[in-house]
Motif scaffolding. Structure first.
Motif, mmCIF file in Angstrom:
data_model
loop_
_atom_site.group_PDB
_atom_site.id
_atom_site.type_symbol
_atom_site.label_atom_id
_atom_site.label_comp_id
_atom_site.label_asym_id
_atom_site.label_seq_id
_atom_site.Cartn_x
_atom_site.Cartn_y
_atom_site.Cartn_z
ATOM 1 N N THR A 104 -7.651 -36.856 41.165
ATOM 2 C CA THR A 104 -9.063 -37.102 40.928
ATOM 3 C C THR A 104 -9.593 -37.959 42.065
ATOM 4 O O THR A 104 -8.831 -38.513 42.839
ATOM 5 N N ALA A 105 -10.918 -38.072 42.114
ATOM 6 C CA ALA A 105 -11.525 -38.847 43.196
ATOM 7 C C ALA A 105 -11.026 -40.283 43.178
ATOM 8 O O ALA A 105 -10.954 -40.944 44.194
ATOM 9 N N SER A 106 -10.657 -40.768 42.006
ATOM 10 C CA SER A 106 -10.183 -42.150 41.948
ATOM 11 C C SER A 106 -8.678 -42.240 42.212
ATOM 12 O O SER A 106 -8.068 -43.285 42.049
ATOM 13 N N GLY A 107 -8.100 -41.116 42.626
ATOM 14 C CA GLY A 107 -6.729 -41.173 43.107
ATOM 15 C C GLY A 107 -5.637 -40.997 42.063
ATOM 16 O O GLY A 107 -4.469 -41.111 42.358
ATOM 17 N N ASP A 122 -15.110 -37.091 37.063
ATOM 18 C CA ASP A 122 -15.939 -37.707 38.086
ATOM 19 C C ASP A 122 -16.840 -36.649 38.737
ATOM 20 O O ASP A 122 -16.409 -35.537 38.991
ATOM 21 N N ASP A 123 -18.085 -37.019 39.003
ATOM 22 C CA ASP A 123 -19.015 -36.098 39.678
ATOM 23 C C ASP A 123 -18.371 -35.443 40.897
ATOM 24 O O ASP A 123 -18.551 -34.267 41.163
ATOM 25 N N ARG A 124 -17.662 -36.256 41.637
ATOM 26 C CA ARG A 124 -17.106 -35.786 42.903
ATOM 27 C C ARG A 124 -16.028 -34.725 42.719
ATOM 28 O O ARG A 124 -15.665 -34.028 43.655
ATOM 29 N N ASP A 125 -15.507 -34.645 41.503
ATOM 30 C CA ASP A 125 -14.393 -33.719 41.278
ATOM 31 C C ASP A 125 -14.824 -32.379 40.701
ATOM 32 O O ASP A 125 -14.035 -31.442 40.635
ATOM 33 N N ALA A 135 -23.312 -28.213 43.373
ATOM 34 C CA ALA A 135 -24.394 -28.788 44.164
ATOM 35 C C ALA A 135 -25.469 -29.419 43.290
ATOM 36 O O ALA A 135 -26.404 -30.040 43.794
ATOM 37 N N LEU A 136 -25.332 -29.273 41.980
ATOM 38 C CA LEU A 136 -26.347 -29.852 41.095
ATOM 39 C C LEU A 136 -26.420 -31.354 41.295
ATOM 40 O O LEU A 136 -25.425 -32.027 41.504
ATOM 41 N N GLU A 137 -27.656 -31.858 41.196
ATOM 42 C CA GLU A 137 -27.858 -33.278 41.483
ATOM 43 C C GLU A 137 -28.127 -34.071 40.217
ATOM 44 O O GLU A 137 -28.612 -33.536 39.227
ATOM 45 N N GLY A 138 -27.847 -35.347 40.290
ATOM 46 C CA GLY A 138 -28.193 -36.248 39.200
ATOM 47 C C GLY A 138 -27.611 -35.804 37.879
ATOM 48 O O GLY A 138 -26.504 -35.285 37.815
ATOM 49 N N SER A 139 -28.385 -35.969 36.822
ATOM 50 C CA SER A 139 -27.858 -35.661 35.498
ATOM 51 C C SER A 139 -27.669 -34.164 35.305
ATOM 52 O O SER A 139 -27.022 -33.726 34.374
#
Length: 408
Positions: free
Chosen positions: A223-226, A257-260, A281-285
């Motif tokens: 995950t993005a947090s490793g 996570d959003d980034r994942d 690519a969706l943004e925000g909520s």
RNA sequence: GGAGGAGUACCCAAGUGGCUAAAGGGGACGGACUGUAAAUCCGUUAGCUAAGCUUUCAGUGGUUCAAAUCCACUCUCCUCCA
């Protein structure tokens, strides 16, 4: 049709591979038999394994033949790669049992009819090996000097490494050789921590058979947090719904996570890549929609549409208006208990929401416990029949953990 | 077999007779903020019949009014030598 190599690459599975161009050609011109090994260290596969199953499915769809190799024999050693300590040694009976469970789970994802996929267990050829023969046939081809240069062993030199573990590489290499000889298996895949073991087999085949084989590893899914994907603090996300409910699995994916999101969609679903990119690519909520798709798609593949629907509904109901729903964790209890009344701490402890009363007190003090939407102010609070609506109540612990109590 | 070093809570790690249920960091948990995200801030992080007790610093025994801390033995791990 796109080359399966390109598909895997585009979706982000591939970490490294031997002979990229030749592999592509091979995929074009023949149905390639390949294998991935699974150590039978638990009685269920995990979401981490699911990534590898996804690769097998992609490959099978492209007309290639996967061998799911159960590590009935190698598990008796314990793979030292990437582990800081020697793995616990399991008994043969447990390993056999685990291998059986794995088999059932594989059958849900891969088509084993008409030899379209093969299930193998390396216990079948490893258990009866004669040590002297093995040393003479296989052992002579391995240079200790060279093995020590591999990262997986290098790291262990400071910690100490037993011969027991050292032999793992030889066994895995032998697996590849065996499958090459008996099933014409030309390709081994595995997590990126398997690279050196795969190369071991590749070299062994070249030396003994004068033939070319191939290896490919996948990126370890973090995950993005490793943290390793599919692991939580409480343990792995299991594919067995007795061990991890579809709702829990759904929630795990819903909360990534959003980034994942985009990465997970590409790796864990079959959605076309343009859709994956659109969702990612969706943004925000808005990105919550993508998370919902991710959670639904994966849960559906693993537990079926019905369970996925239920999980989705439960999730929506709980987070949208806080009402109860089916398929969230729940416990049935005797009515008697509530006629007498039971302290909130005792109740939470019996259903497993908390481990000790101290933990419960803390939660209540910090305002983290809610029953049917009403915040519990005191840990002396007693729950009685009058708290129930329609024979059930909903306890919420923290923001996201719900547990339903039903009267039998 | 010989010489030396280490073992502290979920993990890393401080502490070397009382002020230590044990600093600090990480993680985790709860709250606030939000989007069921991230970041940030605040709080919590042995157990209990909870305000006073009980059990904890590898294990066992001992010294002491008092031990994670001193002593003895045992176990485990590491480094160097043979």
């Amino acid at each position: 049709m796109a080359n399966v190599f390109d598909i895997l690459n585009e979706r982000g599975y591939i970490d490294q591979s031997t002979h990229e161009e030749e592999l592509k050609e091979l995929f074009e011109k023949e149905s390639v038999v390949f294998y991935i090994g699974f150590d039978a260290t638990a009685d269920s596969l995990t979401l981490g394994h699911f990534l590898q199953i996804m690769v097998m499915m992609h490959m099978q769809r492209a007309g290639h033949i996967p061998i799911a190799l159960l590590g009935g024999g190698t598990t008796m050693i314990g793979d030292p790669s990437g582990k800081s300590d020697m793995r616990r040694v399991l008994t043969r009976e447990i390993i056999e049992y685990n291998a059986q469970r794995f088999k059932l789970q594989f059958e849900k994802f891969l088509d084993f009819t008409d030899g379209k996929a093969i299930m193998a267990n390396n216990a079948d050829w490893l258990m009866d090996l004669n040590f002297v023969d093995f040393m003479r046939e296989i052992g002579v081809h391995f240079s200790v000097n060279r093995m020590l240069t591999f990262d997986s062993y290098k790291n262990r030199l400071e910690q100490g490494l037993t011969f027991f573990e050292f032999g793992y590489m030889l066994m895995q290499s032998y697996d590849f050789l065996y499958l090459f000889r008996h099933h014409n298996c030309k390709l081994q895949m595995g997590g990126s921590d398997q690279w050196s073991n795969i190369i071991g087999g590749y070299e062994l085949i070249r030396k003994l058979e004068q033939e070319k084989s191939y290896g490919m590893t996948f990126k370890l899914l973090t995950t993005a947090s490793g943290i390793k994907m599919g692991k939580t603090e409480k343990g792995a996300i299991w594919l067995d719904k007795e061990k991890t409910s579809p709702y829990e699995m759904f929630q795990y994916l819903r909360n990534v996570d959003d980034r994942d999101v985009e990465k997970f969609l590409a790796l864990l679903t079959f959605l076309p890549m343009d859709e994956v990119r659109k969702l990612g690519a969706l943004e925000g909520s808005e990105i919550n929609k993508a998370k919902e798709v991710l959670a639904f798609e994966v849960t559906q593949m693993i537990h079926g549409k019905e369970e996925a629907d239920k999980a989705l509904e439960a999730s929506k109901a709980l987070f949208a208006d806080g009402t109860d729903a089916e398929s969230i964790p729940s416990t049935d209890m005797d009515e008697e208990v509530f006629e007498k009344g039971i302290g909130i701490l005792d109740l939470m402890r019996t259903v497993g929401l908390i481990k000790s009363n101290g933990e419960g007190r803390r939660l209540v003090e910090q305002g983290g416990v809610t029953v049917d939407g009403e915040k519990i102010e005191s840990s002396d609070r007693v729950i009685t029949s009058t708290d129930f609506n329609d024979g059930k109540i909903l306890i919420r612990k923290g923001k996201k953990i719900y547990h339903q109590i039903k009267i039998k």
